[in-house]
Design an enzyme around this catalytic site. Structure first.
Site, PDB file in Angstrom:
ATOM      1  N   PHE A 132       0.787  -1.218  -0.028  1.00  0.00           N
ATOM      2  CA  PHE A 132      -0.067   0.151   0.012  1.00  0.00           C
ATOM      3  C   PHE A 132       0.893   1.260   0.042  1.00  0.00           C
ATOM      4  O   PHE A 132       1.822   1.189   0.675  1.00  0.00           O
ATOM      5  CB  PHE A 132      -0.766  -0.018   1.292  1.00  0.00           C
ATOM      6  CG  PHE A 132      -2.237   0.999   1.133  1.00  0.00           C
ATOM      7  CD1 PHE A 132      -3.006   0.491   0.575  1.00  0.00           C
ATOM      8  CD2 PHE A 132      -1.729   2.053   1.783  1.00  0.00           C
ATOM      9  CE1 PHE A 132      -4.121   1.406   0.561  1.00  0.00           C
ATOM     10  CE2 PHE A 132      -3.103   3.096   1.579  1.00  0.00           C
ATOM     11  CZ  PHE A 132      -4.169   2.906   1.014  1.00  0.00           C
ATOM     12  N   ASP A 202       1.662  -5.601   8.141  1.00  0.00           N
ATOM     13  CA  ASP A 202       0.459  -4.577   7.996  1.00  0.00           C
ATOM     14  C   ASP A 202      -0.603  -5.478   7.938  1.00  0.00           C
ATOM     15  O   ASP A 202      -0.998  -6.175   6.994  1.00  0.00           O
ATOM     16  CB  ASP A 202       0.858  -3.779   6.802  1.00  0.00           C
ATOM     17  CG  ASP A 202      -0.291  -2.819   6.702  1.00  0.00           C
ATOM     18  OD1 ASP A 202      -1.458  -2.993   7.252  1.00  0.00           O
ATOM     19  OD2 ASP A 202       0.022  -1.536   6.328  1.00  0.00           O
ATOM     20  N   TYR A 227     -10.651   1.443  10.733  1.00  0.00           N
ATOM     21  CA  TYR A 227     -12.000   1.830   9.864  1.00  0.00           C
ATOM     22  C   TYR A 227     -12.543   0.916   8.928  1.00  0.00           C
ATOM     23  O   TYR A 227     -13.271   1.069   7.955  1.00  0.00           O
ATOM     24  CB  TYR A 227     -11.728   3.325   9.395  1.00  0.00           C
ATOM     25  CG  TYR A 227     -10.516   3.567   8.590  1.00  0.00           C
ATOM     26  CD1 TYR A 227     -10.471   3.339   7.157  1.00  0.00           C
ATOM     27  CD2 TYR A 227      -9.573   4.191   9.114  1.00  0.00           C
ATOM     28  CE1 TYR A 227      -9.388   3.657   6.401  1.00  0.00           C
ATOM     29  CE2 TYR A 227      -8.494   4.542   8.226  1.00  0.00           C
ATOM     30  CZ  TYR A 227      -8.310   4.104   7.071  1.00  0.00           C
ATOM     31  OH  TYR A 227      -7.252   4.330   6.345  1.00  0.00           O
ATOM     32  N   LYS A 228     -11.535   0.014   8.834  1.00  0.00           N
ATOM     33  CA  LYS A 228     -11.946  -1.185   7.575  1.00  0.00           C
ATOM     34  C   LYS A 228     -12.653  -2.075   8.307  1.00  0.00           C
ATOM     35  O   LYS A 228     -13.961  -2.130   8.680  1.00  0.00           O
ATOM     36  CB  LYS A 228     -10.620  -1.607   6.890  1.00  0.00           C
ATOM     37  CG  LYS A 228     -10.000  -0.662   6.123  1.00  0.00           C
ATOM     38  CD  LYS A 228      -8.678  -0.916   5.586  1.00  0.00           C
ATOM     39  CE  LYS A 228      -8.283   0.264   4.965  1.00  0.00           C
ATOM     40  NZ  LYS A 228      -6.550   0.287   4.450  1.00  0.00           N
ATOM     41  N   ARG A 374     -12.539  -4.402  -7.598  1.00  0.00           N
ATOM     42  CA  ARG A 374     -12.427  -5.016  -6.252  1.00  0.00           C
ATOM     43  C   ARG A 374     -13.648  -5.014  -5.425  1.00  0.00           C
ATOM     44  O   ARG A 374     -14.212  -3.975  -5.435  1.00  0.00           O
ATOM     45  CB  ARG A 374     -11.137  -4.043  -5.520  1.00  0.00           C
ATOM     46  CG  ARG A 374     -10.758  -4.695  -4.176  1.00  0.00           C
ATOM     47  CD  ARG A 374      -9.825  -3.964  -3.669  1.00  0.00           C
ATOM     48  NE  ARG A 374     -10.242  -2.719  -2.902  1.00  0.00           N
ATOM     49  CZ  ARG A 374      -9.897  -2.080  -1.844  1.00  0.00           C
ATOM     50  NH1 ARG A 374      -8.447  -2.352  -1.616  1.00  0.00           N
ATOM     51  NH2 ARG A 374     -10.447  -1.137  -1.410  1.00  0.00           N
TER      52      ARG A 374
HETATM   53  C1  LIG Z   1      -6.030   1.121   4.684  1.00  0.00           C
HETATM   54  C2  LIG Z   1      -4.404   1.043   4.623  1.00  0.00           C
HETATM   55  C3  LIG Z   1      -3.550   2.071   5.220  1.00  0.00           C
HETATM   56  C4  LIG Z   1      -4.336   3.376   5.496  1.00  0.00           C
HETATM   57  O1  LIG Z   1      -3.407   4.046   6.336  1.00  0.00           O
HETATM   58  P1  LIG Z   1      -3.965   5.396   7.051  1.00  0.00           P
HETATM   59  O2  LIG Z   1      -2.861   6.131   7.831  1.00  0.00           O
HETATM   60  O3  LIG Z   1      -5.195   5.093   7.841  1.00  0.00           O
HETATM   61  O4  LIG Z   1      -4.302   6.379   5.611  1.00  0.00           O
HETATM   62  C5  LIG Z   1      -2.433   1.463   5.307  1.00  0.00           C
HETATM   63  N1  LIG Z   1      -1.688   0.649   4.755  1.00  0.00           N
HETATM   64  C6  LIG Z   1      -2.788  -0.500   4.143  1.00  0.00           C
HETATM   65  C7  LIG Z   1      -1.894  -1.620   3.678  1.00  0.00           C
HETATM   66  C8  LIG Z   1      -3.908  -0.157   4.088  1.00  0.00           C
HETATM   67  O5  LIG Z   1      -4.742  -1.151   3.562  1.00  0.00           O
END
Ligand SMILES: *Cc1c(COP(=O)(O)O)cnc(C)c1O
Length: 415
Positions: A132, A202, A227-228, A374
């Protein structure tokens, strides 16, 4: 078989699967708009029905009437540790190995600094190329400060070449946000440990959806998202895990006052709180924490293994229907349940138009640049009926050529 025949057969089969689903009752714990098939819970989880009341009370009564007294009276001080305690079982962790604070991005920065400090003399961080983006940006930023090197691998097969005794930490994301590929974190951890490096994972697309087990994997450090799949609401705080064996030597890379052993002693010197509590950062986001507490309560009584089993069953059903009724789409997500996160991703040359046409038909998935559609399968809120409806609409969109206006816009959203 004509479209209507298979659609009604699929609806019957989905109804049977929903009737036999041991987690079907969870859906009542969330609000979902009528008529919408929501397959984007891996970007923003659905709202727990308790959230509006809880937030209203916090704003009007606790903040409005009780003001500063609410830090003690309403438990604002303990909200983050209560959230960590509720979350720990979903990670396979002990409550005092988890801290709820900050965003994932900030936590990646904190834990990379921790890893580099715990492995003095080693300056290399190994990550996946397809990580990500924020994880990569943060790693680049941290390494620009420490003078270290970021080594990128494309897939697990490249790990043996990338790992040597310069590596401080190997950091992978368990589930690839594009393809849904799930890494074997236990194996990755073993590979890191064999060269004396730490392993960090992660869990943004894992916590609350998959059978995460940080103890069994022996992973050293982890971050995850609120938040997911935890349904904490937009911007809900994220979490960090640090294995107990590192607590004695744990540095505090961002020694802020809520991580102080005695924040209200207001002393000049930072004295770290015990264990992971030193990673707490500054004043916690109390409103967002209320949302996260509602999200965690909505998952009460459910194990990570149960969530994983549901996500797996949804994915298998989705892939089966796609193979049968949308053969023109290439499924990117691996077919083996153990190698798949709680999503199904397909490749299509006009994926953007496909996703827009589905949204117009009230099936909400999302587009990932440049050619991926997705579909998230949040186990607490997704019904087998949603999967059947989604594939019926997908097939109708493709049959009607509604994916034809296929200009791919510049990327604008990335979660
Ligand atoms: C959603 C997500 C993030 C989000 O990071 P924020 O700091 O909350 O914006 C980071 N890494 C991964 C792998 C994600 O899926």
């Amino acid at each position: 078989m004509g479209q209507t025949r298979w659609v009604s057969a699929a609806a019957d089969r989905a109804a049977q699967l929903d009737a036999a689903d041991p987690l079907a009752h969870l859906r009542e714990r969330y609000h979902l708009p009528d008529g919408v098939v929501y397959l984007d819970g891996n970007s923003l989880g659905a709202m727990p029905v308790t959230a509006p009341g809880r937030l209203h009370r916090t704003v009007t009564h606790e903040w409005g009437e009780r003001l500063i007294r609410s830090w003690n009276e309403a438990g604002w001080f303990t909200a983050a540790t209560r959230a960590a305690a509720a979350l720990a079982p979903l990670l396979g962790a002990d409550p005092d190995e988890v801290v709820v604070a900050d965003s994932t991005s900030v936590n990646v920065a904190k834990l990379l600094h921790v890893a580099l400090a715990l492995r003095p003399g080693r300056q290399v961080v190994v990550m996946e190329r397809g990580s990500f983006p924020t994880d990569l940006y943060v790693a680049q930023g941290v390494l620009a400060m420490t003078g270290g090197e970021l080594r990128l691998v494309a897939d697990p097969a490249e790990l043996p070449d990338a790992l040597d005794d310069d590596v401080a930490v190997l950091a992978v994301t368990e589930v690839d946000f594009r393809t849904g590929l799930r890494w074997d974190v236990g194996a990755v951890t073993g590979a890191a440990h064999r060269v004396g490096a730490l392993a960090m994972v992660d869990l943004c697309h894992s916590t609350g959806a998959l059978d995460v087990d940080v103890h069994r994997w022996e992973v050293d450090l982890a971050v995850g998202c609120g938040y997911k799949f935890l349904h904490g609401g937009p911007g809900a705080p994220a979490h960090c895990y640090v294995a107990r064996r590192h607590h004695d030597a744990l540095p505090a890379p961002l020694p802020a006052w809520f991580g102080h052993a005695e924040p209200f002693a207001m002393s000049e010197q930072f004295t770290p709180a015990p264990g992971v509590a030193r990673l707490a950062g500054g004043t916690p986001p109390v409103l967002s924490l209320q949302g996260l507490l509602c999200g965690l309560e909505s998952l009460r009584g459910v194990t990570a293994a149960q969530l994983n089993a549901k996500a797996t069953a949804l994915g298998t059903y989705f892939a089966e229907l796609l193979a049968e009724h949308c053969p023109q789409l290439t499924v990117l997500t691996p077919p083996e349940p153990a190698r798949r996160g709680a999503q199904i991703s397909v490749r299509h040359p006009r994926a953007y138009a496909l996703v827009q046409a589905l949204i117009a038909r009230d099936v909400i998935g999302d587009f990932r640049h440049p050619d991926i559609a997705r579909f998230g399968l949040a186990p607490a809120t997704t019904r087998f009926a949603d999967v059947a409806l989604a594939v019926a609409q997908l097939s109708a969109v493709l049959d009607a050529g509604e994916d034809a206006a296929g200009l791919i816009p510049a990327p604008t959203s990335v979660t």
